[in-house]
Write an enzyme that holds these catalytic residues in place. Structure first.
Site, mmCIF file in Angstrom:
data_model
loop_
_atom_site.group_PDB
_atom_site.id
_atom_site.type_symbol
_atom_site.label_atom_id
_atom_site.label_comp_id
_atom_site.label_asym_id
_atom_site.label_seq_id
_atom_site.Cartn_x
_atom_site.Cartn_y
_atom_site.Cartn_z
ATOM 1 N N LYS A 1 3.412 -3.057 15.550
ATOM 2 C CA LYS A 1 3.217 -4.380 16.167
ATOM 3 C C LYS A 1 4.477 -5.235 16.010
ATOM 4 C CE LYS A 1 1.162 -6.282 11.948
ATOM 5 N NZ LYS A 1 -0.098 -6.649 11.281
ATOM 6 N N ARG B 1 -10.568 -13.976 8.048
ATOM 7 C CA ARG B 1 -9.737 -14.148 9.227
ATOM 8 C C ARG B 1 -10.534 -13.551 10.389
ATOM 9 N NH1 ARG B 1 -3.672 -11.806 8.808
ATOM 10 N NH2 ARG B 1 -4.905 -9.939 9.180
ATOM 11 N N TYR C 1 27.035 -28.399 6.756
ATOM 12 C CA TYR C 1 26.223 -29.590 7.050
ATOM 13 C C TYR C 1 25.607 -30.154 5.791
ATOM 14 C CZ TYR C 1 26.341 -28.730 12.105
ATOM 15 O OH TYR C 1 26.728 -28.555 13.395
HETATM 16 C C1 LIG Z 1 -0.120 -5.626 10.206
HETATM 17 C C2 LIG Z 1 -1.297 -4.890 9.724
HETATM 18 C C3 LIG Z 1 -1.156 -3.826 8.820
HETATM 19 C C4 LIG Z 1 0.163 -3.458 8.170
HETATM 20 O O1 LIG Z 1 0.347 -4.274 7.048
HETATM 21 P P1 LIG Z 1 1.627 -4.098 6.091
HETATM 22 O O2 LIG Z 1 1.414 -5.079 5.006
HETATM 23 O O3 LIG Z 1 2.809 -4.428 6.929
HETATM 24 O O4 LIG Z 1 1.622 -2.683 5.654
HETATM 25 C C5 LIG Z 1 -2.286 -3.121 8.470
HETATM 26 N N1 LIG Z 1 -3.500 -3.446 8.986
HETATM 27 C C6 LIG Z 1 -3.664 -4.466 9.833
HETATM 28 C C7 LIG Z 1 -5.013 -4.775 10.334
HETATM 29 C C8 LIG Z 1 -2.584 -5.217 10.227
HETATM 30 O O5 LIG Z 1 -2.764 -6.232 11.075
#
Ligand SMILES: *Cc1c(COP(=O)(O)O)cnc(C)c1O
Length: 370
Positions: free
Chosen positions: A37, A134, A255
């Site tokens: 993702k 969530r 800055y």
């Molecule tokens: C992004 C995600 C993962 C991967 O998590 P990491 O901490 O990057 O290994 C696993 N499961 C779900 C449902 C996610 O959204």
């Protein structure tokens, strides 16, 4: 676009493959979704998919459109939609392209039922809310979901949940217990573990694990380095010195003049700023490497530049190579250390890599990496 401005990100497919294989060795009884993702955490969806094409058990991402692109490019492994469907069109695509689909609430299940002809088997991941609050079914909505699913013979269900603190103090025990309570006498497949749980909580491995950050060579743990976990960095952010300043004690840098030299100093200006994705909140003292030597940033990060201390690297002048993070030609700086200094996590650094940064493949990675 190729530009002559020296900033580059180099992605090492060999490192992604190595890290995936490490995830699988950690959970030898499970299959592993390669989580790609967010453009493979900023590494490029295609670079990650190509690196793992012959190896991954499946790919997990968010957008149905991206899943279709993978199918059309000949990816035959299962593809998991981590947030499920958002529209009737997504439902038709799930069926047509044999996508595996998270279902996290009754509304989404109804969307599927209303718009899908379940004449061929459809793989659903029922997501249970075990404490993260969530997404996911509660015990009450789960009972209703089972009722709806009973009318659909052609579904192949996996139960999943996601841990809020697999990397932290609280661990997974409370959520795992709630998961088992909610699952009841479920004997089918389960999927629970993110990177942290894969590495730290073997009791969560189940049938499918979901490694994300570890594929890209960063540590899911604040207190444990990626290297000590056997992970290899997959992204190097590199640039060069484009300016040099000799300071006397009392001179300020950048800055706001937040850094004041307390002695004569030689400062290098690097072509990399927050518009490239470098965190603006990285304070003076954030690690950086120049010509193979580690040093520290000084002053505030600006849009296109940042400064670093070259006092102990007299050989570094204009054009000297710089590694902002990763294993680069100018040295090695763990992204986790930069992230910690900036009060964030490597996930965010990677995802924030700006489109203006040209990205190339690091084909030498397998040779140069120890
Ligand atoms: C992004 C995600 C993962 C991967 O998590 P990491 O901490 O990057 O290994 C696993 N499961 C779900 C449902 C996610 O959204």
């Amino acid at each position: 676009m190729k530009t002559s401005r020296p900033i580059r990100a180099r992605i090492a497919p060999a490192a992604i493959l190595h890290n995936y294989q490490l995830a699988r060795r950690q959970a030898p009884q499970a299959k592993a979704w390669a989580v790609v993702k967010a453009n493979a955490y900023g590494h490029g969806q295609w670079r990650a998919v190509e690196a793992l094409r012959g190896e991954a058990d499946g790919f997990a991402l968010l957008e149905c459109e991206n899943a279709i692109v993978l199918r059309e490019a000949g990816i035959t492994q299962p593809i998991l939609l981590l947030e499920g469907v958002f529209s009737a069109r997504d439902v038709r695509a799930v069926i047509e392209h044999r996508l595996t689909c998270v279902v996290h609430c009754l509304e989404q299940l109804e969307l599927l039922v209303r718009n899908g002809q379940f004449t061929t088997p459809v793989a659903l991941y029922l997501k249970l809310n075990t404490g993260m609050n969530r997404l996911g079914f509660t015990p009450e909505t789960l009972a209703k979901a089972w009722g709806i699913l009973q009318q659909l013979p052609q579904v192949d269900v996996t139960l999943m949940t996601h841990f809020a603190d697999a990397d932290g103090e609280r661990g997974v025990s409370e959520q795992l217990e709630r998961f088992h309570q909610m699952a009841g006498d479920w004997r089918g497949p389960v999927s629970l573990a993110n990177s942290a749980a894969i590495l730290r909580h073997p009791q969560t491995h189940g049938d499918w694990v979901r490694p994300g950050i570890m594929l890209y060579g960063a540590s899911p743990f604040a207190e444990r380095s990626a290297e000590s976990l056997g992970l290899q960095p997959a992204m190097a952010l590199e640039s060069a010195i484009i300016g040099v300043q000799d300071l006397v004690a009392g001179d300020r840098v950048g800055y706001g003049g937040t850094f004041t030299a307390d002695r004569p100093m030689r400062i290098g200006v690097v072509a990399c700023g927050y518009a490239d994705g470098y965190p603006r909140h990285a304070p003076s003292g954030t690690p950086i490497a120049v010509m193979g030597k580690r040093t520290k940033t000084v002053g505030r990060v600006s849009m296109d530049m940042l400064a670093c201390d070259l006092s102990d690297i007299p050989e570094a002048g204009i054009g000297a190579p710089v590694t902002l993070w990763g294993e680069g030609i100018a040295g090695s700086v763990p992204a986790d250390e930069v992230a910690t200094a900036a009060g964030t996590i490597a996930y965010e650094l990677f995802c924030a890599l700006a489109p203006r940064v040209p990205v190339g493949l690091d084909d030498t990675a397998t040779v140069t990496r120890k």
